[in-house]
Scaffold this motif. Structure first.
Motif: not given
Length: 153
Positions: A93, A95, A152
């Protein structure tokens, strides 16, 4: 019939292999992220996780030998699967927030497991302490990296 310590070891190893399902482009992305200056132990992380997994498997073995409880074994497997999910979730992802969430959830479930195991075996509970120490460090590091790399999150 295989001895229980061997079965637990095989299951632990098989679940741990899940963390290797990484794409090189995602690893490259992660390696480009800024890290906190105090993160000087990054090269030791694989060794730390090896110790955590060995202690967790040993704990599961002790609990199995005392209880033969499939529900507890499933809970051990769930905690390990969540631990292993951290890297693929974070990298796929891209993330750091998702990584922080998975890390935090893993710590909470690890804490619950420790309290479930404590009445069965103090030693089995103590063997989960390395995870309970390391998990918040890893989760905090991911959170701190999110602060340093807001794009991010």
């Amino acid at each position: 019939m295989l001895p229980s310590w061997l079965v637990i070891g095989i299951v632990t190893f098989a679940i741990a292999l899940g963390s290797s399902i990484l794409r090189p482009k995602d690893v490259k992305w992660f390696n480009r992220l800024q890290r906190p200056r105090w993160l000087t132990f990054e090269k030791a992380i694989p060794l730390i996780w090896t110790v955590v997994f060995i202690c967790g498997a040993w704990s599961a073995y002790i609990v199995w030998e005392r209880t033969q409880n499939w529900g507890l074994m499933a809970f051990y497997a769930l905690v390990e699967a969540l631990i292993v999910a951290y890297s693929p979730v974070l990298l796929w992802t891209r993330s750091l927030r998702n990584g922080t969430i998975v890390g935090g959830l893993g710590f909470i479930l690890g804490l619950v497991l420790t309290f479930l195991v404590l009445p069965i075996s103090g030693i089995a509970a103590l063997l989960l302490i390395p995870y309970l120490i390391w998990s918040p460090i890893g989760t905090y590091t991911t959170w701190e990296m999110g602060r340093l790399n807001p794009e991010s999150l």
